[in-house]
Motif scaffolding. Structure first.
Motif, mmCIF file in Angstrom:
data_model
loop_
_atom_site.group_PDB
_atom_site.id
_atom_site.type_symbol
_atom_site.label_atom_id
_atom_site.label_comp_id
_atom_site.label_asym_id
_atom_site.label_seq_id
_atom_site.Cartn_x
_atom_site.Cartn_y
_atom_site.Cartn_z
ATOM 1 N N LYS A 211 0.810 -1.217 0.000
ATOM 2 C CA LYS A 211 0.000 0.000 0.000
ATOM 3 C C LYS A 211 0.843 1.265 0.000
ATOM 4 N N GLY A 212 2.032 1.188 0.572
ATOM 5 C CA GLY A 212 2.864 2.372 0.705
ATOM 6 C C GLY A 212 3.614 2.711 -0.567
ATOM 7 N N PRO A 213 4.314 3.856 -0.563
ATOM 8 C CA PRO A 213 5.097 4.249 -1.734
ATOM 9 C C PRO A 213 6.342 3.372 -1.884
ATOM 10 N N ARG A 214 6.930 3.436 -3.054
ATOM 11 C CA ARG A 214 8.189 2.708 -3.267
ATOM 12 C C ARG A 214 9.245 3.307 -2.352
ATOM 13 N N LYS A 215 9.968 2.451 -1.660
ATOM 14 C CA LYS A 215 10.934 2.937 -0.671
ATOM 15 C C LYS A 215 12.147 3.544 -1.369
ATOM 16 N N ASP A 216 12.398 4.796 -1.088
ATOM 17 C CA ASP A 216 13.548 5.511 -1.651
ATOM 18 C C ASP A 216 14.158 6.334 -0.538
ATOM 19 N N TYR A 217 15.391 5.994 -0.151
ATOM 20 C CA TYR A 217 16.036 6.657 0.981
ATOM 21 C C TYR A 217 17.071 7.698 0.548
ATOM 22 N N SER A 218 17.059 8.071 -0.711
ATOM 23 C CA SER A 218 17.961 9.128 -1.168
ATOM 24 C C SER A 218 17.407 10.479 -0.722
ATOM 25 N N VAL A 219 18.302 11.444 -0.573
ATOM 26 C CA VAL A 219 17.900 12.793 -0.163
ATOM 27 C C VAL A 219 17.601 13.598 -1.418
ATOM 28 N N ASP A 220 16.377 14.083 -1.535
ATOM 29 C CA ASP A 220 15.949 14.807 -2.732
ATOM 30 C C ASP A 220 16.551 16.213 -2.802
ATOM 31 N N GLY A 221 16.569 16.765 -4.022
ATOM 32 C CA GLY A 221 16.927 18.173 -4.208
ATOM 33 C C GLY A 221 18.342 18.386 -4.697
ATOM 34 N N ASP A 222 18.599 19.643 -5.125
ATOM 35 C CA ASP A 222 19.957 20.005 -5.530
ATOM 36 C C ASP A 222 20.805 20.246 -4.292
ATOM 37 N N ASN A 223 22.078 20.606 -4.504
ATOM 38 C CA ASN A 223 23.003 20.756 -3.378
ATOM 39 C C ASN A 223 22.536 21.808 -2.375
ATOM 40 N N GLU A 224 22.042 22.942 -2.897
ATOM 41 C CA GLU A 224 21.592 24.011 -1.998
ATOM 42 C C GLU A 224 20.419 23.544 -1.149
ATOM 43 N N THR A 225 19.479 22.885 -1.783
ATOM 44 C CA THR A 225 18.299 22.400 -1.068
ATOM 45 C C THR A 225 18.687 21.376 -0.015
ATOM 46 N N ARG A 226 19.629 20.497 -0.359
ATOM 47 C CA ARG A 226 20.065 19.473 0.595
ATOM 48 C C ARG A 226 20.750 20.091 1.801
ATOM 49 N N GLY A 283 8.881 5.032 10.679
ATOM 50 C CA GLY A 283 8.277 5.958 9.722
ATOM 51 C C GLY A 283 9.148 6.167 8.498
ATOM 52 N N TYR A 284 10.449 6.373 8.722
ATOM 53 C CA TYR A 284 11.345 6.594 7.589
ATOM 54 C C TYR A 284 11.527 5.310 6.786
ATOM 55 N N TRP A 285 11.560 4.163 7.483
ATOM 56 C CA TRP A 285 11.680 2.888 6.780
ATOM 57 C C TRP A 285 10.477 2.658 5.851
ATOM 58 N N ALA A 286 9.295 3.021 6.321
ATOM 59 C CA ALA A 286 8.085 2.768 5.534
ATOM 60 C C ALA A 286 7.911 3.739 4.377
ATOM 61 N N PHE A 287 8.288 5.012 4.571
ATOM 62 C CA PHE A 287 7.961 6.041 3.577
ATOM 63 C C PHE A 287 9.180 6.704 2.934
ATOM 64 N N GLY A 288 10.376 6.463 3.480
ATOM 65 C CA GLY A 288 11.581 7.008 2.870
ATOM 66 C C GLY A 288 11.508 8.517 2.715
ATOM 67 N N ASN A 289 11.976 9.012 1.571
ATOM 68 C CA ASN A 289 11.998 10.458 1.359
ATOM 69 C C ASN A 289 10.609 11.030 1.053
ATOM 70 N N GLN A 290 9.585 10.187 1.100
ATOM 71 C CA GLN A 290 8.208 10.670 0.971
ATOM 72 C C GLN A 290 7.576 10.962 2.326
#
Length: 454
Positions: A211-226, A283-290
């Motif tokens: 039911k949950g989103p695909r697990k993605d543990y990468s940090v989103d955004g460009d360098n400034e945003t990160r 929570g982070y395991w289930a939803f990752g960067n979402q």
């Protein structure tokens, strides 16, 4: 730590302190020194283990697994150490016949009157009142979630739910003293364990299902945003561990106070470790960067509930109930200040001379906080700003300064350099996190408007 005093000396010091308190309606009526170390543990737990911990998966999404775990463990270690140091300073002064009941009293005594009056006092009031605003907003959001569960097409707006929560706060704000909250805060402790366990179970349930989103543990955004995201996350974690009212909580202890605060901290951090880590990791395991700014939001996506409807109802109900206790705890410094300004210590606590100004001033305080919460529905942003501007200096910097100034450890000792290093590092982090938090508010201000229905 500190020099021990004999019974006669202690009795004399206590009498001297009582004479001083008798001149101050805020200390006399709000900061009553009648509690046990168990009560202290309840107060501490409510002030730290609060619904902002539900934003920890979002902080992990900005930091990743390694950064999130380092910050979470570091926050626990530093704050436990910091609060223990502050307790030692307060105990030391109490043993010398000078019991400091408020944060601004500590600053004035140790660093000078101007520090207490113009820096620490205003910062603490800003932090605590900001926490009341944030909790009121979150309470409104949870009420809206419950309403939409049963009436998805309902027309009520967020600010209406915030107002409903504010009405509850109007009643709770009239509870006369901090000590009077001891059993409410015991219930609050139980509630924090309940909704944390529910959030953890829900995250695991969604994580192991499709039911949950695909697990993605990468940090989103460009360098400034990160980069800005990292400091924003640090501010969120600092706020989650933040307290800002350690002296006021210790003031509720009946004398002698020695050793009681440490026992209370042990109760509190047993709950901290069991709730913070379970919610953040699951929570982070289930939803990752979402992961959303509030993990409860993740349990409903695109209008579809990912866990059974009654389960979402129960989690939000537990959260709302504890939010009311947390908000009333953080009202205490404001209540104490109002009582000092408008109360008369020579009249009875429940005389008309004191009750009428108390009801009026506290009610106005709640009305203002509720109005601000309804106007500015940016819970995650408010959380980060409070952490950067307030909890960082109050909980990570000043306790180190107070300890070194009071006990004057040798500059060759590890304690001196450890305290100095923590104070410097978190001062720098606080400044950067403040910039990141303000930047995030500016970005969000482009999409939100006053009284927005988010």
């Amino acid at each position: 730590m500190g020099t021990m005093v004999g019974p006669d000396e202690y009795s004399s010091a206590k009498s001297e302190g009582d004479d001083e308190v008798d001149q101050d309606a805020g200390a006399l009526f709000v900061l009553k020194s009648k509690g046990s170390w168990w009560h202290c543990g309840y107060h501490l737990t409510t002030s730290i283990v609060a619904p902002p911990l539900l934003s920890l998966p979002f902080a992990f999404a900005l930091l990743g697994w390694a950064g999130g775990m380092v910050c979470l463990v570091g926050g626990a270690a530093v704050t436990f150490y910091s609060y223990n140091l502050m307790s030692h300073v307060l105990e030391h002064n109490a043993q010398k016949g000078r019991r400091l009941l408020r944060f601004r009293d500590m600053a004035s005594h140790i660093m000078g009157p101007r520090w207490g009056r113009y820096y620490v006092g205003p910062i603490q009031l800003l932090v605590c009142y900001g926490a009341v605003i944030g909790n009121t907003l979150l309470g409104g959001q949870c009420l809206k979630t419950i309403y939409l569960l049963w009436n998805p097409n309902g027309s009520m707006k967020l600010y209406e739910y915030v107002t409903i929560f504010g009405v509850v706060m109007l009643i709770l704000a009239q509870i006369p003293s901090f000590h009077s909250l001891r059993y409410i805060n015991l219930v609050s402790l139980i509630l924090s364990l309940c909704y944390s366990a529910c959030a953890t179970v829900a995250s695991i349930y969604i994580g192991v299902s499709s039911k949950g989103p695909r697990k993605d543990y990468s940090v989103d955004g460009d360098n400034e945003t990160r980069i800005f995201g990292i400091f924003n996350a640090v501010a969120i974690i600092a706020t989650t561990y933040g307290n800002g009212i350690i002296p006021e909580i210790q003031a509720t202890l009946a004398p002698p106070v020695k050793g009681k605060m440490f026992k209370g901290l042990c109760i509190c951090y047993a709950v901290v470790l069991s709730t913070f880590f379970s919610v953040a990791i699951s929570g982070y395991w289930a939803f990752g960067n979402q992961s959303e700014g509030l993990i409860l939001t993740n349990f409903t996506q695109n209008g579809k509930n990912l866990v059974p409807k009654p389960f979402i109802f129960i989690i939000n109900l537990f959260t709302i109930m504890q939010l009311s206790a947390v908000a009333v705890v953080y009202l205490q410094p404001t209540n104490e200040m109002l009582e000092t300004m408008f109360g008369d210590p020579k009249s009875g606590e429940f005389s008309s001379r004191n009750v009428i100004p108390r009801v009026i001033s506290r009610s106005l305080s709640v009305v203002v906080s509720t109005t601000i919460a309804a106007m500015l529905p940016f819970f995650g942003d408010i959380n980060a700003v409070i952490g950067a501007f307030g909890f960082m200096p109050l909980d990570f910097v000043l306790p180190m300064v107070f300890f070194n100034s009071t006990f004057k450890p040798s500059k060759r000792s590890g304690v001196f350099w450890l305290n100095l290093s923590i104070a410097v590092v978190f001062s720098i982090l606080g400044v950067i996190a403040a910039v990141a938090a303000v930047r995030q508010i500016i970005l969000d201000a482009k999409t939100f408007r006053l009284f927005a229905n988010v």
